[in-house]
Structure formats: C-alpha cells, structure tokens
Design an enzyme around this catalytic site. Structure first.
Site, PDB file in Angstrom:
ATOM      1  N   SER A  93       0.824  -1.197   0.000  1.00  0.00           N
ATOM      2  CA  SER A  93       0.000   0.000   0.000  1.00  0.00           C
ATOM      3  C   SER A  93       0.863   1.254   0.000  1.00  0.00           C
ATOM      4  O   SER A  93       1.971   1.270   0.538  1.00  0.00           O
ATOM      5  CB  SER A  93      -0.892   0.011   1.243  1.00  0.00           C
ATOM      6  OG  SER A  93      -1.559   1.254   1.386  1.00  0.00           O
ATOM      7  N   TYR A 142      -1.812   0.205  10.346  1.00  0.00           N
ATOM      8  CA  TYR A 142      -1.841  -0.411   9.017  1.00  0.00           C
ATOM      9  C   TYR A 142      -0.655   0.048   8.174  1.00  0.00           C
ATOM     10  O   TYR A 142       0.053  -0.750   7.565  1.00  0.00           O
ATOM     11  CB  TYR A 142      -3.157  -0.050   8.336  1.00  0.00           C
ATOM     12  CG  TYR A 142      -3.259  -0.465   6.885  1.00  0.00           C
ATOM     13  CD1 TYR A 142      -3.556  -1.775   6.533  1.00  0.00           C
ATOM     14  CD2 TYR A 142      -3.076   0.468   5.865  1.00  0.00           C
ATOM     15  CE1 TYR A 142      -3.666  -2.161   5.203  1.00  0.00           C
ATOM     16  CE2 TYR A 142      -3.183   0.096   4.535  1.00  0.00           C
ATOM     17  CZ  TYR A 142      -3.475  -1.210   4.212  1.00  0.00           C
ATOM     18  OH  TYR A 142      -3.577  -1.576   2.899  1.00  0.00           O
ATOM     19  N   ILE A 148      -8.145   2.416  -3.950  1.00  0.00           N
ATOM     20  CA  ILE A 148      -8.721   1.374  -4.794  1.00  0.00           C
ATOM     21  C   ILE A 148     -10.191   1.169  -4.395  1.00  0.00           C
ATOM     22  O   ILE A 148     -10.511   1.110  -3.212  1.00  0.00           O
ATOM     23  CB  ILE A 148      -7.957   0.040  -4.644  1.00  0.00           C
ATOM     24  CG1 ILE A 148      -6.453   0.256  -4.865  1.00  0.00           C
ATOM     25  CG2 ILE A 148      -8.512  -0.995  -5.616  1.00  0.00           C
ATOM     26  CD1 ILE A 148      -6.062   0.792  -6.217  1.00  0.00           C
TER      27      ILE A 148
END
Length: 292
Positions: free
Chosen positions: A173, A186, A222
């Site tokens: 990511s 994350y 996305i």
C-alpha cells in the site's frame, strides 16, 4: 515553493510520463499454465487477481479463512478459463499453518511459479479510523498478519520458487510509502513489508543469487467493496481506482518482473510528500485528499 521542491516535482512528472508511455513487453500468453498461489483470495483484490489469472489460463490456488467464499471464487475461476483451480482454508494469524499452506498448494499445482501475497487485516477496527486510542491487541495482530506471515510465506515458498525461477508479488500500500491519516498501524505494517522485500531483493543481488524476483505493488485509493474511498465520501476527496484495472496491472507487473508498481500510476508523485515534508505541505495534502 522552493527551487528544490519545484525540481523534484518536474522530475517526478517526467518519470511518470515516461512510465505511462513505455512498452514493458508484457505477453499475456506467457501466463498460460503458470502455477499461482494467491493469499487473501476470497474477496476484493485477491478475488479479482485470481479471476484475471484464470482468464489467461493459469493454474490457481487461493487461500483465505472463509471456505464458502473460496469455493465461489474457485468456481468462477474455472468458468473463466483456469487450467486448474483449488482452495486452501487457512488463517494467516496462525503462523504454524503457513508451511502446510505452501506445501499443499505446491502439491496441488505441481510446483509454484507465482506467490501473490495479498492477505491483510486493514482498518476493520473502527477506533483507528475515528482517531480514538490505539487497540494494542489489534496492532499486534496486524503486525503478525500484515508483515510476519508474509516473511513466513515467502521463506517456505523459496525452495519451490527457486526451482522455477519464480516470482513473488507483494500487494502492499501507498500507506507504507508515505504517511497518511487514520491508519498508523496499518501503514506501519505495509512499510515493514516494503522495506523487507526491497532489502531482500538487494541482498539477493549482492550475493548473485536470484532465487526469485520480487514485485512490490504500492496501491493507492482502490475501489474495493469495503474501501474508505466508498464508505466515507464526506471525509475523502478522491475516488477509488477500478478493481479490475488494479488486478490487471498487478498481473502485468508480476509477469514483466517489475520491481515496483504504483497503482494508480499518478501516485508515484506522492514521494514528494515524504521527501519534502513541511507543515505547509502537510496542510496542502490534507486539503487536497481529505476534508480537513
């Protein structure tokens, strides 16, 4: 804006234009019959990656926790043209399961050409999105699933990939490349796998041993079913990139053994944010992408 920042911007735009217009030599026929193991293959990006490989006639094994969803993906892969499709139920938070997953997949497929690492625990903890105190158990679980299990997977897959001169595709990511908001845990796990696989690639080159090649996919916004880009339109100013196009670009990058790919491609300029971090630039970033 300083001369240095302007220069960096111009260089970034030039690199992006060159990338968009270059021919990478992709031949989809080369993926026919390739043996592919995809983690996190029960939904969203993992599911779409499996379907795109299936359309090109690959042999596929998908793994995730939910058997019902895996069965559906396998059936869709068979209908789409997969030469072979099967599934393995596994939980990547249990590191003891991982060697069995790799060995079983290699047995089903008769070896391994591609390992697509896509499984993730994202922002399912609402506290992290809302900005409340960190849930330390969630942080620890995220580190295990999003980082440590990746190292286990590729390590156990090395003998198979070495035998086929195979390839590892790391679905990562942009949150691990630049800093963002509301996803510190994350983003940290994604930064960890970016750093690990970048360094591993360099170490293999240093030792002149190419057990397998590595593609790191840095995904920006996305349009997955659970993406914040769709769930929080009042908080985010940009639209998610199409899921099908994302999967196609991941396959293409893996097949051409690209070391990195930014999806969408325009996000390659995001490195400016980190390289020239200032309070003014931070405020501009929040204004452009978030309603802050």
């Amino acid at each position: 804006m300083s001369f240095l920042c302007k220069s960096a911007f111009v260089v970034s735009v030039a690199v992006l234009v060159s990338w968009l217009t270059s021919d990478d030599g992709f031949n989809p026929d080369e993926l026919k019959g390739k043996r592919v193991l995809i983690t996190g293959g029960s939904q969203n990006i993992g599911e779409e990656i499996a379907l795109q490989y299936a359309k090109l006639g690959a042999k596929i094994v998908v793994t995730a926790r939910r058997e019902k969803e895996l069965k559906t993906v396998v059936e869709e892969c068979k209908k789409s043209g997969a030469m072979y499709a099967n599934y393995i139920v596994a939980d990547m938070s249990d590191l003891n399961q991982i060697k069995s997953v790799v060995d079983t997949a290699a047995e089903y497929l008769g070896g391994l050409d591609y390992l697509v690492l896509n499984h993730v625990i994202g922002l399912s903890n609402p506290g992290l999105w809302n900005g409340s105190e960190f849930n330390l158990n969630f942080a620890e679980k995220s580190a295990t699933i999003n980082y440590v299990s990746y190292v286990y997977m590729s390590t156990h897959a090395t003998p198979y990939l070495k035998g086929s001169t195979g390839h590892v595709i790391v679905v990562s990511s942009l949150a691990g490349h630049v800093y963002t908001i509301y996803n510190a845990v994350y983003g940290a796990t994604k930064a960890a796998i970016n750093q690990f696989y970048s360094s591993l690639r360099l170490e293999m080159a240093l030792q002149n041993r190419y057990d397998y090649s590595i593609t790191i996919c840095l995904l920006g916004p996305i349009a997955t079913k659970k993406s914040r880009w769709e769930k929080y339109p009042d908080q985010v100013n940009i639209k998610g990139y199409p899921l099908v196009d994302t999967a196609k670009e991941i396959l293409r990058a893996g097949a051409t053994r690209s070391p990195y790919i930014f999806i969408p491609k325009w996000t390659i300029v995001s490195g400016i944010q980190r390289a020239f971090a200032t309070d003014r630039l931070d405020k501009l970033f929040l204004k452009l992408f978030y309603n802050k």
